[in-house]
Motif scaffolding. Structure first.
Motif, PDB file in Angstrom:
ATOM      1  N   LYS A   1       0.848  -1.181   0.000  1.00  0.00           N
ATOM      2  CA  LYS A   1       0.000   0.000   0.000  1.00  0.00           C
ATOM      3  C   LYS A   1       0.886   1.233   0.000  1.00  0.00           C
ATOM      4  O   LYS A   1       1.814   1.338   0.789  1.00  0.00           O
ATOM      5  CB  LYS A   1      -0.903   0.024   1.233  1.00  0.00           C
ATOM      6  N   ALA A   2       0.601   2.159  -0.880  1.00  0.00           N
ATOM      7  CA  ALA A   2       1.377   3.394  -0.947  1.00  0.00           C
ATOM      8  C   ALA A   2       0.753   4.444  -0.032  1.00  0.00           C
ATOM      9  O   ALA A   2      -0.463   4.544   0.083  1.00  0.00           O
ATOM     10  CB  ALA A   2       1.409   3.912  -2.374  1.00  0.00           C
ATOM     11  N   VAL A   3       1.611   5.193   0.621  1.00  0.00           N
ATOM     12  CA  VAL A   3       1.142   6.274   1.482  1.00  0.00           C
ATOM     13  C   VAL A   3       1.541   7.582   0.823  1.00  0.00           C
ATOM     14  O   VAL A   3       2.709   7.806   0.513  1.00  0.00           O
ATOM     15  CB  VAL A   3       1.773   6.179   2.884  1.00  0.00           C
ATOM     16  N   VAL A   4       0.560   8.439   0.602  1.00  0.00           N
ATOM     17  CA  VAL A   4       0.816   9.728  -0.034  1.00  0.00           C
ATOM     18  C   VAL A   4       0.465  10.826   0.960  1.00  0.00           C
ATOM     19  O   VAL A   4      -0.639  10.845   1.504  1.00  0.00           O
ATOM     20  CB  VAL A   4      -0.029   9.884  -1.326  1.00  0.00           C
ATOM     21  N   TYR A   5       1.436  11.712   1.193  1.00  0.00           N
ATOM     22  CA  TYR A   5       1.206  12.830   2.089  1.00  0.00           C
ATOM     23  C   TYR A   5       0.968  14.078   1.255  1.00  0.00           C
ATOM     24  O   TYR A   5       1.699  14.343   0.318  1.00  0.00           O
ATOM     25  CB  TYR A   5       2.420  13.052   2.999  1.00  0.00           C
ATOM     26  N   ALA A   6      -0.039  14.835   1.608  1.00  0.00           N
ATOM     27  CA  ALA A   6      -0.337  16.063   0.885  1.00  0.00           C
ATOM     28  C   ALA A   6      -0.891  17.092   1.865  1.00  0.00           C
ATOM     29  O   ALA A   6      -1.419  16.751   2.915  1.00  0.00           O
ATOM     30  CB  ALA A   6      -1.353  15.794  -0.222  1.00  0.00           C
ATOM     31  N   LEU A   7      -0.743  18.359   1.491  1.00  0.00           N
ATOM     32  CA  LEU A   7      -1.294  19.436   2.292  1.00  0.00           C
ATOM     33  C   LEU A   7      -2.680  19.777   1.782  1.00  0.00           C
ATOM     34  O   LEU A   7      -2.935  19.751   0.582  1.00  0.00           O
ATOM     35  CB  LEU A   7      -0.406  20.676   2.208  1.00  0.00           C
ATOM     36  N   SER A   8      -3.529  20.095   2.687  1.00  0.00           N
ATOM     37  CA  SER A   8      -4.874  20.471   2.311  1.00  0.00           C
ATOM     38  C   SER A   8      -4.861  21.836   1.628  1.00  0.00           C
ATOM     39  O   SER A   8      -4.213  22.769   2.104  1.00  0.00           O
ATOM     40  CB  SER A   8      -5.766  20.532   3.557  1.00  0.00           C
ATOM     41  N   PRO A   9      -5.579  21.988   0.519  1.00  0.00           N
ATOM     42  CA  PRO A   9      -5.629  23.301  -0.131  1.00  0.00           C
ATOM     43  C   PRO A   9      -6.382  24.325   0.716  1.00  0.00           C
ATOM     44  O   PRO A   9      -6.294  25.513   0.478  1.00  0.00           O
ATOM     45  CB  PRO A   9      -6.356  23.027  -1.447  1.00  0.00           C
ATOM     46  N   PHE A  10      -7.113  23.865   1.707  1.00  0.00           N
ATOM     47  CA  PHE A  10      -7.876  24.773   2.547  1.00  0.00           C
ATOM     48  C   PHE A  10      -7.053  25.300   3.719  1.00  0.00           C
ATOM     49  O   PHE A  10      -7.476  26.195   4.420  1.00  0.00           O
ATOM     50  CB  PHE A  10      -9.133  24.067   3.072  1.00  0.00           C
ATOM     51  N   GLN A  11      -5.877  24.717   3.920  1.00  0.00           N
ATOM     52  CA  GLN A  11      -5.029  25.148   5.021  1.00  0.00           C
ATOM     53  C   GLN A  11      -4.054  26.206   4.487  1.00  0.00           C
ATOM     54  O   GLN A  11      -3.055  25.893   3.867  1.00  0.00           O
ATOM     55  CB  GLN A  11      -4.272  23.957   5.593  1.00  0.00           C
ATOM     56  N   GLN A  12      -4.346  27.469   4.741  1.00  0.00           N
ATOM     57  CA  GLN A  12      -3.600  28.573   4.148  1.00  0.00           C
ATOM     58  C   GLN A  12      -2.544  29.157   5.085  1.00  0.00           C
ATOM     59  O   GLN A  12      -1.847  30.069   4.711  1.00  0.00           O
ATOM     60  CB  GLN A  12      -4.572  29.685   3.742  1.00  0.00           C
ATOM     61  N   LYS A  13      -2.424  28.660   6.292  1.00  0.00           N
ATOM     62  CA  LYS A  13      -1.555  29.287   7.273  1.00  0.00           C
ATOM     63  C   LYS A  13      -0.193  28.594   7.369  1.00  0.00           C
ATOM     64  O   LYS A  13       0.397  28.535   8.434  1.00  0.00           O
ATOM     65  CB  LYS A  13      -2.226  29.294   8.646  1.00  0.00           C
ATOM     66  N   ILE A  14       0.336  28.101   6.277  1.00  0.00           N
ATOM     67  CA  ILE A  14       1.615  27.409   6.298  1.00  0.00           C
ATOM     68  C   ILE A  14       2.752  28.381   5.981  1.00  0.00           C
ATOM     69  O   ILE A  14       3.710  28.487   6.716  1.00  0.00           O
ATOM     70  CB  ILE A  14       1.618  26.238   5.296  1.00  0.00           C
ATOM     71  N   MET A  15       2.637  29.130   4.900  1.00  0.00           N
ATOM     72  CA  MET A  15       3.703  30.021   4.461  1.00  0.00           C
ATOM     73  C   MET A  15       3.896  31.259   5.336  1.00  0.00           C
ATOM     74  O   MET A  15       5.023  31.691   5.501  1.00  0.00           O
ATOM     75  CB  MET A  15       3.471  30.447   3.008  1.00  0.00           C
ATOM     76  N   PRO A  16       2.879  31.886   5.877  1.00  0.00           N
ATOM     77  CA  PRO A  16       3.113  33.114   6.647  1.00  0.00           C
ATOM     78  C   PRO A  16       4.068  32.926   7.821  1.00  0.00           C
ATOM     79  O   PRO A  16       4.760  33.865   8.195  1.00  0.00           O
ATOM     80  CB  PRO A  16       1.729  33.512   7.140  1.00  0.00           C
ATOM     81  N   GLY A  17       4.151  31.740   8.371  1.00  0.00           N
ATOM     82  CA  GLY A  17       5.060  31.499   9.474  1.00  0.00           C
ATOM     83  C   GLY A  17       6.516  31.661   9.088  1.00  0.00           C
ATOM     84  O   GLY A  17       7.360  31.978   9.922  1.00  0.00           O
ATOM     85  N   LEU A  18       6.833  31.455   7.808  1.00  0.00           N
ATOM     86  CA  LEU A  18       8.207  31.604   7.351  1.00  0.00           C
ATOM     87  C   LEU A  18       8.634  33.067   7.335  1.00  0.00           C
ATOM     88  O   LEU A  18       9.796  33.389   7.546  1.00  0.00           O
ATOM     89  CB  LEU A  18       8.363  31.012   5.945  1.00  0.00           C
ATOM     90  N   TRP A  19       7.691  33.959   7.047  1.00  0.00           N
ATOM     91  CA  TRP A  19       8.020  35.384   6.915  1.00  0.00           C
ATOM     92  C   TRP A  19       7.795  36.147   8.211  1.00  0.00           C
ATOM     93  O   TRP A  19       8.138  37.318   8.309  1.00  0.00           O
ATOM     94  CB  TRP A  19       7.192  36.015   5.794  1.00  0.00           C
ATOM     95  N   LYS A  20       7.234  35.492   9.201  1.00  0.00           N
ATOM     96  CA  LYS A  20       6.944  36.155  10.462  1.00  0.00           C
ATOM     97  C   LYS A  20       8.256  36.455  11.192  1.00  0.00           C
ATOM     98  O   LYS A  20       9.083  35.574  11.369  1.00  0.00           O
ATOM     99  CB  LYS A  20       6.072  35.223  11.309  1.00  0.00           C
ATOM    100  N   ASP A  21       8.460  37.690  11.589  1.00  0.00           N
ATOM    101  CA  ASP A  21       9.656  38.138  12.303  1.00  0.00           C
ATOM    102  C   ASP A  21      10.936  37.819  11.521  1.00  0.00           C
ATOM    103  O   ASP A  21      11.918  37.347  12.085  1.00  0.00           O
ATOM    104  CB  ASP A  21       9.697  37.504  13.694  1.00  0.00           C
ATOM    105  N   LEU A  22      10.925  38.084  10.218  1.00  0.00           N
ATOM    106  CA  LEU A  22      12.090  37.788   9.373  1.00  0.00           C
ATOM    107  C   LEU A  22      13.332  38.577   9.794  1.00  0.00           C
ATOM    108  O   LEU A  22      14.410  37.985   9.905  1.00  0.00           O
ATOM    109  CB  LEU A  22      11.750  38.036   7.899  1.00  0.00           C
ATOM    110  N   PRO A  23      13.254  39.894  10.051  1.00  0.00           N
ATOM    111  CA  PRO A  23      14.462  40.607  10.492  1.00  0.00           C
ATOM    112  C   PRO A  23      15.034  40.046  11.804  1.00  0.00           C
ATOM    113  O   PRO A  23      16.255  39.955  11.964  1.00  0.00           O
ATOM    114  CB  PRO A  23      13.985  42.045  10.690  1.00  0.00           C
TER     115      PRO A  23
END
Length: 72
Positions: A9-31
């Protein structure tokens, strides 16, 4: 005793398209993150960049000296 195929059985991991709060954490407090990394690693950066810049300046000086050598 022959080989028998086994179904896997293959296991496929994917992000939900409805979960939009993944990228902003990367730019939070960048300086702050950049300042933290620089203040943590300034000795290593100096030890790496110091010789590289010194060699580059020596090569530039030597080439310029070589260009002007024929004038004397």
């Amino acid at each position: 005793m022959g080989k028998q195929p086994v179904k896997l059985k293959a296991v496929v991991y994917a992000l939900s398209p409805f979960q939009q709060k993944i990228m902003p954490g990367l730019w939070k407090d960048l300086p702050g993150k950049i300042h933290h990394k620089v203040s943590e690693n300034w000795i290593s950066a100096t030890l790496l960049l110091g010789p590289l810049i010194g060699v580059h300046q020596y090569v530039q000086y030597f080439q310029e000296k070589e260009k002007l050598e024929h004038r004397y």
